[in-house]
Design an enzyme around this catalytic site. Structure first.
Site, PDB file in Angstrom:
ATOM      1  N   SER A  42      67.417 -23.514 -50.754  1.00 32.54           N
ATOM      2  CA  SER A  42      67.038 -22.609 -49.623  1.00 32.54           C
ATOM      3  C   SER A  42      68.125 -22.539 -48.631  1.00 32.54           C
ATOM      4  CB  SER A  42      65.475 -22.424 -49.440  1.00 32.54           C
ATOM      5  OG  SER A  42      65.119 -21.103 -48.585  1.00 32.54           O
ATOM      6  N   ASP A 154      63.485 -18.090 -54.133  1.00 33.00           N
ATOM      7  CA  ASP A 154      63.858 -19.239 -53.160  1.00 33.00           C
ATOM      8  C   ASP A 154      63.512 -20.744 -54.001  1.00 33.00           C
ATOM      9  OD1 ASP A 154      62.991 -21.474 -51.297  1.00 33.00           O
ATOM     10  OD2 ASP A 154      63.363 -19.771 -50.107  1.00 33.00           O
TER      11      ASP A 154
END
Length: 263
Positions: A42, A154
């Site tokens: 991320s 993510d």
């Protein structure tokens, strides 16, 4: 005297809190700590990618300080995400000069999550921009990314701090930076706050065993700052610097020990 061990840097997810990674990078440069491999999930993937592209911490801090929300926030009709992510990917293409992983001098990996299979996906080939765009696709906030036949979100969902990834890349010694810590009574004012606080709650008890088997763990004290507070750049960077400075003597000791053993 042994050889200098290959050092890998694992940068965690954490949205705005990930800006603390920049403070860590600044300190590593100050002490001339060589980084041989870097992996991120991320926000850690975004910062790790730009660092691997040759952008230093000072440039990224200045860029983050001047970046306005409208530069990357492109709301869309909510079907699989509130933000389309096209602006983010376009910005990443510019910052990376639309390069591929193979073009980098510093080996880098971005971790994403296959939302259909529920498993981690380590991205190390192809274009950098779409790979990082996939890794930062916070569920519900960003639309998932379709890449190489997989639907990706993510990376922090399945691998918050990609320690094992950077080891597999060849690191003898891993420096892990984890900016995630649950703090109660965070103010929740909008749908983004709801999502970020939900992620905090989910991660509260999800501690990776890798965190107990890493040579150096850096944990900036940024849990009191919401994942959505991207405007608090200076404070986040400062906490990253303080946390990194606090472990530099330990890192020097580990390096002396490793070299003395001939590893």
């Amino acid at each position: 005297m042994g050889r200098i061990p290959k050092i890998g840097l694992a940068l965690s997810s954490g949205a705005a809190r990930g800006l603390a990674h920049l403070g860590v990078l600044r300190v590593l440069k100050k002490y001339n700590v060589p980084i041989d491999f870097i992996a991120g999930s991320s926000m850690g993937a975004l910062i790790g990618c730009l660092y691997a592209c040759g952008l230093d911490a000072d440039f990224m801090i200045k860029f983050a300080s001047q970046l306005r929300t409208k530069s990357w926030l492109d709301l869309c009709m909510p079907r699989s995400g509130l933000v389309s992510g096209k602006k983010v990917e376009a910005m990443l293409k510019i910052l990376t000069r639309d390069r591929e992983f193979a073009d980098l001098d510093l080996p880098f990996a971005a971790v994403a999550t296959d939302i259909e299979r529920g498993e981690p996906v380590v991205l190390r080939t192809g274009k950098l921009a779409p790979a990082v765009r996939a890794s930062i696709s916070i569920p519900v906030v960003f639309k998932p990314v379709s890449l190489d036949g997989r639907l990706l979100i993510d990376g922090g969902v399945v691998d918050r701090v990609p320690i094992s990834v950077v080891r597999e890349m060849g690191a003898d010694l891993v420096i892990a930076v984890d900016v995630n810590k649950f703090v109660t009574r965070q103010p929740v004012k909008n749908i983004f706050d709801v999502m970020f606080q939900t992620l905090d709650i989910m991660e509260k008890n999800a501690v990776s065993p890798d965190l107990f088997d890493v040579e150096l763990l850096i944990r900036p004290k940024v849990g009191h700052i919401s994942r959505g507070h991207f405007q608090r750049v200076d404070e986040l960077v400062e906490q990253g610097e303080l946390a990194a400075e606090a472990v530099m003597s330990k890192l020097k000791y580990i390096l002396r020990e490793r070299m003395g053993q001939g590893t």
